[in-house]
Design an enzyme around this catalytic site. Structure first.
Site, PDB file in Angstrom:
ATOM      1  N   LYS A 177       0.828  -1.215   0.000  1.00  0.00           N
ATOM      2  CA  LYS A 177       0.000   0.000   0.000  1.00  0.00           C
ATOM      3  C   LYS A 177       0.860   1.262   0.000  1.00  0.00           C
ATOM      4  CE  LYS A 177      -1.567  -1.535   3.793  1.00  0.00           C
ATOM      5  NZ  LYS A 177      -2.201  -1.803   5.092  1.00  0.00           N
ATOM      6  N   THR A 208      -6.477   9.454   9.383  1.00  0.00           N
ATOM      7  CA  THR A 208      -6.188   8.224   8.644  1.00  0.00           C
ATOM      8  C   THR A 208      -5.973   7.051   9.602  1.00  0.00           C
ATOM      9  OG1 THR A 208      -3.860   8.858   8.624  1.00  0.00           O
ATOM     10  CG2 THR A 208      -5.155   9.388   6.648  1.00  0.00           C
ATOM     11  N   GLY A 210      -6.561   3.704  11.107  1.00  0.00           N
ATOM     12  CA  GLY A 210      -7.282   2.491  10.709  1.00  0.00           C
ATOM     13  C   GLY A 210      -7.508   2.326   9.220  1.00  0.00           C
ATOM     14  N   THR A 211      -6.793   3.112   8.403  1.00  0.00           N
ATOM     15  CA  THR A 211      -6.976   2.972   6.942  1.00  0.00           C
ATOM     16  C   THR A 211      -6.606   1.565   6.475  1.00  0.00           C
ATOM     17  OG1 THR A 211      -4.784   3.943   6.660  1.00  0.00           O
ATOM     18  CG2 THR A 211      -6.662   5.390   6.299  1.00  0.00           C
ATOM     19  N   GLY A 212      -5.512   1.038   7.030  1.00  0.00           N
ATOM     20  CA  GLY A 212      -5.031  -0.285   6.606  1.00  0.00           C
ATOM     21  C   GLY A 212      -6.006  -1.384   7.007  1.00  0.00           C
ATOM     22  N   CYS A 213      -6.529  -1.297   8.232  1.00  0.00           N
ATOM     23  CA  CYS A 213      -7.497  -2.304   8.709  1.00  0.00           C
ATOM     24  C   CYS A 213      -8.736  -2.278   7.825  1.00  0.00           C
ATOM     25  CB  CYS A 213      -7.914  -2.003  10.148  1.00  0.00           C
ATOM     26  SG  CYS A 213      -6.550  -1.852  11.305  1.00  0.00           S
TER      27      CYS A 213
HETATM   28  N1  LIG Z   1      -4.189  10.587   2.494  1.00  0.00           N
HETATM   29  C1  LIG Z   1      -4.680   9.574   1.762  1.00  0.00           C
HETATM   30  N2  LIG Z   1      -5.522   9.842   0.704  1.00  0.00           N
HETATM   31  C2  LIG Z   1      -6.028   8.834  -0.053  1.00  0.00           C
HETATM   32  N3  LIG Z   1      -5.723   7.518   0.158  1.00  0.00           N
HETATM   33  C3  LIG Z   1      -4.894   7.195   1.184  1.00  0.00           C
HETATM   34  C4  LIG Z   1      -4.328   8.197   2.035  1.00  0.00           C
HETATM   35  N4  LIG Z   1      -3.553   7.576   2.977  1.00  0.00           N
HETATM   36  C5  LIG Z   1      -3.645   6.246   2.738  1.00  0.00           C
HETATM   37  N5  LIG Z   1      -4.433   5.999   1.652  1.00  0.00           N
HETATM   38  C6  LIG Z   1      -4.819   4.677   1.133  1.00  0.00           C
HETATM   39  O1  LIG Z   1      -5.383   3.955   2.241  1.00  0.00           O
HETATM   40  C7  LIG Z   1      -5.062   2.566   2.151  1.00  0.00           C
HETATM   41  C8  LIG Z   1      -4.308   2.148   3.402  1.00  0.00           C
HETATM   42  O2  LIG Z   1      -2.946   2.508   3.249  1.00  0.00           O
HETATM   43  P1  LIG Z   1      -1.915   2.879   4.392  1.00  0.00           P
HETATM   44  O3  LIG Z   1      -0.568   2.810   3.751  1.00  0.00           O
HETATM   45  O4  LIG Z   1      -2.329   4.164   5.034  1.00  0.00           O
HETATM   46  O5  LIG Z   1      -2.175   1.702   5.426  1.00  0.00           O
HETATM   47  P2  LIG Z   1      -1.645   1.503   6.898  1.00  0.00           P
HETATM   48  O6  LIG Z   1      -0.431   2.315   7.136  1.00  0.00           O
HETATM   49  O7  LIG Z   1      -1.534   0.026   7.078  1.00  0.00           O
HETATM   50  O8  LIG Z   1      -2.830   2.068   7.799  1.00  0.00           O
HETATM   51  P3  LIG Z   1      -3.022   1.935   9.422  1.00  0.00           P
HETATM   52  O9  LIG Z   1      -1.781   1.323   9.991  1.00  0.00           O
HETATM   53  O10 LIG Z   1      -3.315   3.297   9.927  1.00  0.00           O
HETATM   54  O11 LIG Z   1      -4.232   1.058   9.594  1.00  0.00           O
HETATM   55  C9  LIG Z   1      -4.262   2.409   0.850  1.00  0.00           C
HETATM   56  O12 LIG Z   1      -5.140   2.101  -0.207  1.00  0.00           O
HETATM   57  C10 LIG Z   1      -3.664   3.799   0.660  1.00  0.00           C
HETATM   58  O13 LIG Z   1      -3.290   4.035  -0.670  1.00  0.00           O
HETATM   59  C1  LIG Z   2      -6.069  -2.833  17.589  1.00  0.00           C
HETATM   60  C2  LIG Z   2      -5.380  -2.153  16.463  1.00  0.00           C
HETATM   61  N1  LIG Z   2      -5.120  -2.870  15.334  1.00  0.00           N
HETATM   62  C3  LIG Z   2      -4.484  -2.275  14.282  1.00  0.00           C
HETATM   63  C4  LIG Z   2      -4.096  -0.951  14.353  1.00  0.00           C
HETATM   64  C5  LIG Z   2      -3.358  -0.322  13.178  1.00  0.00           C
HETATM   65  O1  LIG Z   2      -4.022   0.704  12.636  1.00  0.00           O
HETATM   66  C6  LIG Z   2      -4.406  -0.229  15.544  1.00  0.00           C
HETATM   67  N2  LIG Z   2      -4.066   1.077  15.680  1.00  0.00           N
HETATM   68  N3  LIG Z   2      -5.039  -0.866  16.578  1.00  0.00           N
END
Ligand SMILES: Nc1ncnc2c1ncn2[C@@H]1O[C@H](COP(=O)(O)OP(=O)(O)OP(=O)(O)O)[C@@H](O)[C@H]1O
Ligand SMILES: Cc1ncc(CO)c(N)n1
Length: 274
Positions: A177, A208, A210-213
Site C-alpha cells: 500500500k 487516517t 485504521g486505513t489499513g485495517c
Molecule cells: N491521504 C490519503 N488519501 C487517499 N488515500 C490514502 C491516504 N492515505 C492512505 N491511503 C490509502 O489507504 C489505504 C491504506 O494505506 P496505508 O498505507 O495508510 O495503510 P496503513 O499504514 O496500514 O494504515 P493503518 O496502519 O493506519 O491502519 C491504501 O489504499 C492507501 O493508498
Molecule cells: C487494535 C489495532 N489494530 C491495528 C491498528 C493499526 O491501525 C491499531 N491502531 N489498533
C-alpha cells in the site's frame, strides 16, 4: 433474504472504534457481509495513541475461533494485530485445522502514533508460519520493508517487494500500500502472475487512523462474497478512498475514517474524482 456471506476477523480491539476489530466489523457490515470476531488483545486507544495493551490468553483466542467456525461457518478470514509469536503459531494452526482457503493477512506492526503492536521476536513467525497460508498479504511500505529486508522508495521497489512476498515467502498474492509514500497513494498488487497499480487522489488529512485495517477488511468481505482478488482489491480501494475523503473529524489526533461513506457516496460517479 438471499445467501448470507460470513467473514471472521482475528485481530486486536481498538476502544476508539477506528481501527482493529471495530473497523473490520463496520466494514463487513457496510459491504453486506455478516461479521464475526476473535479478539487477540484489547487496547485502550483513542485518536491520540495507544495507552495500554492487554493480551487475551491463547485458549481464549482458540475458543473464539472454534466457537464461530464450528457453528456459524466462515467464507473468508482476515488477521490484524497478532501481537506475539505464540498467537501467530496458534492462528496458523487454526487456519490449517479449519481448512480456511480465503485468508487475508494484514501484517500489522505499528500504530499511527508509533506504538508497537507486534513483538520484535514475532516477525519470523509471521514470515514463516502465516505468509505461506495467506491468499493475500497487505503490508504498508514500512511493513513490506521489515518483511523483505529491502528499502522501498519507488513504485519499482513496491513491485519488487510484492514479488518477493509471493515468490520468497509463499503468499498467494500481495498488495503493497502506498499511503506512506509521497504523491498519489498508489497501491501495487501482485496476484502471482501480473502486477496491477491502483491509484486514487491523495486527501490531505490527519484522519487516517485504521486505513489499513479498513482496506484489508473490505478485501476480505469481497472475497467472502466470491469476488475475484482483483475485483476485491478494486472495491476496497474505492471503499477506503471514500472513507478518507468524507472524514468525520473526530478526536484530537489521528481520527477514524468514515465507514459509511461508501454506502452514502459510493454510487456518485464523481465521488472518486477531484
Ligand atoms: N491521504 C490519503 N488519501 C487517499 N488515500 C490514502 C491516504 N492515505 C492512505 N491511503 C490509502 O489507504 C489505504 C491504506 O494505506 P496505508 O498505507 O495508510 O495503510 P496503513 O499504514 O496500514 O494504515 P493503518 O496502519 O493506519 O491502519 C491504501 O489504499 C492507501 O493508498
Ligand atoms: C487494535 C489495532 N489494530 C491495528 C491498528 C493499526 O491501525 C491499531 N491502531 N489498533
Amino acid at each position: 433474504m438471499g445467501q448470507i456471506y460470513k467473514a471472521l476477523t482475528i485481530a486486536g480491539s481498538d476502544s476508539g472504534g477506528g481501527a482493529g476489530i471495530q473497523a473490520d466489523l463496520k466494514t463487513f457490515q457496510m459491504l453486506e457481509v455478516y461479521g464475526m470476531s476473535a479478539i487477540t488483545a484489547v487496547t485502550s486507544q483513542n485518536t491520540l495513541g495507544v495507552n495500554g495493551i492487554y493480551d487475551i490468553p491463547l485458549e481464549g483466542i482458540e475458543g473464539q475461533i472454534n466457537s464461530v467456525v464450528s457453528d456459524i461457518g466462515v467464507d473468508a478470514v482476515k488477521t490484524g494485530m497478532l501481537s506475539q509469536p505464540a498467537v501467530i503459531e496458534l492462528v496458523a494452526e487454526q487456519v490449517i485445522k479449519h481448512k480456511i482457503t480465503k485468508l487475508v493477512v494484514d501484517p500489522v506492526m505499528i500504530a499511527k502514533g508509533g506504538a508497537s503492536l507486534l513483538a520484535d521476536n514475532a516477525q519470523d513467525a509471521l514470515r514463516s508460519r502465516l505468509l505461506p497460508l495467506a491468499s493475500v498479504v497487505t503490508p504498508n511500505i514500512p511493513e513490506a520493508e521489515v518483511i523483505t529486508g529491502m528499502q522501498i522508495t519507488s513504485i519499482h521497489d513496491m513491485k519488487e517487494a510484492a514479488l518477493r512476498i509471493v515468490q520468497q515467502f509463499g503468499a498467494g498474492a500481495a498488495v503493497v500500500k502506498g499511503g506512506h509514500s509521497s504523491g498519489e497513494p498508489t497501491d501495487v498488487l501482485y496476484d502471482g502472475e501480473q502486477f496491477h497499480l491502483l491509484t486514487a487522489s491523495r486527501y490531505e488529512t490527519r484522519h487516517t487512523h485504521g486505513t489499513g485495517c479498513t482496506f484489508s477488511a473490505a478485501i476480505t468481505a469481497e472475497l467472502a462474497k466470491g469476488s475475484s482478488l482483483f475485483d476485491a482489491v478494486q472495491t476496497a480501494k474505492r471503499f477506503i478512498t471514500l472513507a478518507i475523503r468524507y472524514e468525520l473529524g473526530i478526536g484530537g489526533g489521528h481520527g477514524p475514517t468514515n465507514h459509511w461513506a461508501y454506502w452514502r457516496h459510493g454510487n456518485m460517479k464523481e465521488s472518486m474524482e477531484s
